[in-house]
Design a protein around this motif. Structure first.
Motif, PDB file in Angstrom:
ATOM      1  N   ASP A  20       0.825  -1.218   0.000  1.00 15.47           N
ATOM      2  CA  ASP A  20       0.000   0.000   0.000  1.00 15.47           C
ATOM      3  C   ASP A  20       0.863   1.273   0.000  1.00 15.47           C
ATOM      4  N   LEU A  21       2.103   1.121   0.457  1.00 15.39           N
ATOM      5  CA  LEU A  21       2.974   2.282   0.571  1.00 15.39           C
ATOM      6  C   LEU A  21       3.845   2.300  -0.688  1.00 15.39           C
ATOM      7  N   LEU A  22       3.746   3.317  -1.488  1.00 18.27           N
ATOM      8  CA  LEU A  22       4.446   3.360  -2.777  1.00 18.27           C
ATOM      9  C   LEU A  22       4.091   2.130  -3.629  1.00 18.27           C
ATOM     10  N   PRO A  23       2.836   2.025  -4.061  1.00 18.30           N
ATOM     11  CA  PRO A  23       2.431   0.830  -4.798  1.00 18.30           C
ATOM     12  C   PRO A  23       3.034   0.726  -6.206  1.00 18.30           C
ATOM     13  N   ASP A  24       3.378   1.861  -6.792  1.00 18.95           N
ATOM     14  CA  ASP A  24       3.785   1.864  -8.199  1.00 18.95           C
ATOM     15  C   ASP A  24       5.312   1.866  -8.326  1.00 18.95           C
ATOM     16  N   ARG A  25       5.850   0.801  -8.878  1.00 20.63           N
ATOM     17  CA  ARG A  25       7.306   0.660  -8.957  1.00 20.63           C
ATOM     18  C   ARG A  25       7.959   1.766  -9.795  1.00 20.63           C
ATOM     19  N   LYS A  26       7.360   2.055 -10.967  1.00 25.50           N
ATOM     20  CA  LYS A  26       7.939   3.082 -11.860  1.00 25.50           C
ATOM     21  C   LYS A  26       8.045   4.422 -11.144  1.00 25.50           C
ATOM     22  N   LYS A  27       6.957   4.790 -10.471  1.00 22.37           N
ATOM     23  CA  LYS A  27       6.947   6.084  -9.761  1.00 22.37           C
ATOM     24  C   LYS A  27       7.970   6.085  -8.630  1.00 22.37           C
ATOM     25  N   ALA A  28       8.050   4.959  -7.934  1.00 18.62           N
ATOM     26  CA  ALA A  28       8.995   4.882  -6.813  1.00 18.62           C
ATOM     27  C   ALA A  28      10.431   5.007  -7.316  1.00 18.62           C
ATOM     28  N   GLU A  29      10.701   4.387  -8.469  1.00 22.04           N
ATOM     29  CA  GLU A  29      12.073   4.461  -9.012  1.00 22.04           C
ATOM     30  C   GLU A  29      12.404   5.878  -9.482  1.00 22.04           C
ATOM     31  N   LYS A  30      11.394   6.553 -10.014  1.00 27.65           N
ATOM     32  CA  LYS A  30      11.606   7.941 -10.456  1.00 27.65           C
ATOM     33  C   LYS A  30      11.888   8.827  -9.240  1.00 27.65           C
ATOM     34  N   GLN A  31      11.086   8.596  -8.202  1.00 24.09           N
ATOM     35  CA  GLN A  31      11.261   9.374  -6.965  1.00 24.09           C
ATOM     36  C   GLN A  31      12.633   9.110  -6.347  1.00 24.09           C
ATOM     37  N   LEU A  32      13.058   7.847  -6.375  1.00 27.14           N
ATOM     38  CA  LEU A  32      14.384   7.503  -5.843  1.00 27.14           C
ATOM     39  C   LEU A  32      15.479   8.274  -6.585  1.00 27.14           C
ATOM     40  N   ALA A  33      15.363   8.317  -7.919  1.00 26.30           N
ATOM     41  CA  ALA A  33      16.392   9.011  -8.710  1.00 26.30           C
ATOM     42  C   ALA A  33      16.428  10.498  -8.334  1.00 26.30           C
ATOM     43  N   GLU A  34      15.254  11.086  -8.177  1.00 23.72           N
ATOM     44  CA  GLU A  34      15.192  12.517  -7.793  1.00 23.72           C
ATOM     45  C   GLU A  34      15.797  12.728  -6.404  1.00 23.72           C
ATOM     46  N   ASP A  35      15.402  11.863  -5.486  1.00 27.86           N
ATOM     47  CA  ASP A  35      15.885  12.004  -4.104  1.00 27.86           C
ATOM     48  C   ASP A  35      17.400  11.818  -4.036  1.00 27.86           C
ATOM     49  N   ALA A  36      17.910  10.849  -4.777  1.00 27.55           N
ATOM     50  CA  ALA A  36      19.360  10.597  -4.760  1.00 27.55           C
ATOM     51  C   ALA A  36      20.115  11.827  -5.259  1.00 27.55           C
ATOM     52  N   ALA A  37      19.556  12.496  -6.267  1.00 28.97           N
ATOM     53  CA  ALA A  37      20.219  13.702  -6.801  1.00 28.97           C
ATOM     54  C   ALA A  37      20.192  14.829  -5.768  1.00 28.97           C
ATOM     55  N   VAL A  38      19.066  14.984  -5.082  1.00 25.75           N
ATOM     56  CA  VAL A  38      18.967  16.044  -4.058  1.00 25.75           C
ATOM     57  C   VAL A  38      19.894  15.726  -2.881  1.00 25.75           C
ATOM     58  N   ILE A  39      19.964  14.445  -2.510  1.00 19.60           N
ATOM     59  CA  ILE A  39      20.869  14.043  -1.421  1.00 19.60           C
ATOM     60  C   ILE A  39      22.300  14.451  -1.784  1.00 19.60           C
ATOM     61  N   ASN A  40      22.651  14.270  -3.045  1.00 13.89           N
ATOM     62  CA  ASN A  40      24.006  14.644  -3.481  1.00 13.89           C
ATOM     63  C   ASN A  40      24.252  16.149  -3.297  1.00 13.89           C
ATOM     64  N   THR A  41      23.284  16.968  -3.704  1.00 16.46           N
ATOM     65  CA  THR A  41      23.434  18.428  -3.578  1.00 16.46           C
ATOM     66  C   THR A  41      23.550  18.829  -2.107  1.00 16.46           C
ATOM     67  N   LEU A  42      22.697  18.229  -1.280  1.00 22.38           N
ATOM     68  CA  LEU A  42      22.708  18.596   0.144  1.00 22.38           C
ATOM     69  C   LEU A  42      23.978  18.107   0.826  1.00 22.38           C
ATOM     70  N   GLN A  43      24.476  16.968   0.375  1.00 21.19           N
ATOM     71  CA  GLN A  43      25.733  16.459   0.934  1.00 21.19           C
ATOM     72  C   GLN A  43      26.872  17.426   0.625  1.00 21.19           C
ATOM     73  N   ASP A  44      26.833  17.998  -0.565  1.00 20.25           N
ATOM     74  CA  ASP A  44      27.862  18.974  -0.946  1.00 20.25           C
ATOM     75  C   ASP A  44      27.820  20.183  -0.009  1.00 20.25           C
ATOM     76  N   ARG A  45      26.617  20.616   0.306  1.00 21.48           N
ATOM     77  CA  ARG A  45      26.480  21.769   1.222  1.00 21.48           C
ATOM     78  C   ARG A  45      26.903  21.417   2.642  1.00 21.48           C
ATOM     79  N   LEU A  46      26.566  20.194   3.056  1.00 21.97           N
ATOM     80  CA  LEU A  46      26.961  19.736   4.399  1.00 21.97           C
ATOM     81  C   LEU A  46      28.491  19.722   4.510  1.00 21.97           C
ATOM     82  N   PHE A  47      29.124  19.259   3.430  1.00 22.13           N
ATOM     83  CA  PHE A  47      30.581  19.164   3.388  1.00 22.13           C
ATOM     84  C   PHE A  47      31.213  20.554   3.448  1.00 22.13           C
TER      85      PHE A  47
END
Ligand code: ADP
Length: 274
Positions: free
Chosen positions: A31-58
């Motif tokens: 029931d939580l994130l039922p759609d695989r395609k959408k979840a994978e798209k969201q993961l890709a977006e989140d991973a990119a944002v994590i990278n940007t924020l990690q740069d700022r943290l550093f």
């Protein structure tokens, strides 16, 4: 749950408290994130944002993020690191695996090796297994006196409070898989030549102790899910959903930390590069 839950919805769905019953927690959560395609798209977006924020943290270098990954054999700790920090360069991320303690480590208190591996300011540290092994395998296999293990829960809560007080945000994920899913994944390691290197016959010994491990995990969750460092139990039978859930929480956590590039005391236009 709608098919595009917010990061807050996802986080609320996996939070646990002092009364958690592990056996009642679904290891799939279709029931939580039922759609695989959408979840994978969201993961890709989140991973990119994590990278940007990690740069700022550093760049900011005043705080750190510690991500603790716990779970039984084959629960997907390595895969999570690969997927969630896929975009993040090696500069600011340090992964520390915790295996059987060495002779030197055993000559110290159990938190010694852990404290040394806590990320320095500016870094994201990932623990692949952690100090929690000292209330999991240590409890199931009686590697320390029972009263010493009993004391560790409170010690760990205090240790994590100390880290939080000193600028380390602590995120703890338990990767929750079913007994059937573990069977499949272990069988895969026998069948797939590219996975055979992961095979470890002693994993079968731990599998025999499944119920003892589940009980030890439940007690760990109940006793060490604190306000300053709560546990999140991630349904991990589906790797893509597990990755998307963890990336969502990591991203939201970094966004809340909101690291900033440090201000400079000079003006760029003062300099001319010939
Ligand atoms: P993994 O199984 O995580 O891929 P390893 O094959 O190196 O990595 O296994 C790590 C092993 O070390 C696990 O069996 C785990 O229970 C054990 N271990 C980790 N920490 C401790 C500890 N503090 N005391 C005893 N055993 C530990």
């Amino acid at each position: 749950m709608n098919d595009k839950p917010s990061a807050t919805d996802i986080d609320a769905a996996i939070a646990v408290g002092a009364k958690v019953k592990l056996a009642t927690l679904d290891t799939r959560r279709d029931d939580l994130l039922p759609d695989r395609k959408k979840a994978e798209k969201q993961l890709a977006e989140d991973a990119a944002v994590i990278n940007t924020l990690q740069d700022r943290l550093f760049a900011e270098r005043t705080r750190a993020l510690l991500v603790v990954l716990q779970g039984i054999d084959t629960s997907g700790k390595d895969g999570t690191v690969r997927a969630v920090f896929n975009e993040t360069g090696p500069l600011g991320v340090v992964v520390t695996p915790f295996g059987r303690p060495t002779e030197e480590e055993l000559a110290h208190d159990y938190l010694w090796r852990v404290h040394r591996a806590v990320p320095r300011k500016g870094f994201i540290g990932i623990f692949n297994r952690s100090h929690y092994e000292d209330v999991l395998v240590a409890k199931v296999r009686n590697l320390a006196p029972a009263d010493a293990i009993e004391r560790r829960y409170g010690e760990i809560v205090a240790f994590e409070q100390h880290l939080v007080n000193n600028g380390v945000t602590v995120l703890k994920f338990m990767l929750h898989i079913s007994r059937d899913e573990q069977k499949k994944r272990l069988q895969d390691r026998l069948d797939d030549p590219a996975k055979r290197w992961k095979w470890n016959a002693s994993d079968l010994e731990d599998r025999k102790l499944w119920d003892d491990y589940q009980a030890a995990y439940e007690k760990m969750l109940r006793k060490t899910s604190s306000a300053h460092a709560p546990w999140r139990v991630v349904p991990a039978d589906r790797k893509w959903r597990r990755n998307a859930i963890i990336a969502s929480v990591v991203r939201a956590t970094l966004e809340a930390m909101n690291p900033q590039y440090p201000p400079v005391s000079w003006k760029p236009e003062e300099f001319v590069i010939e």
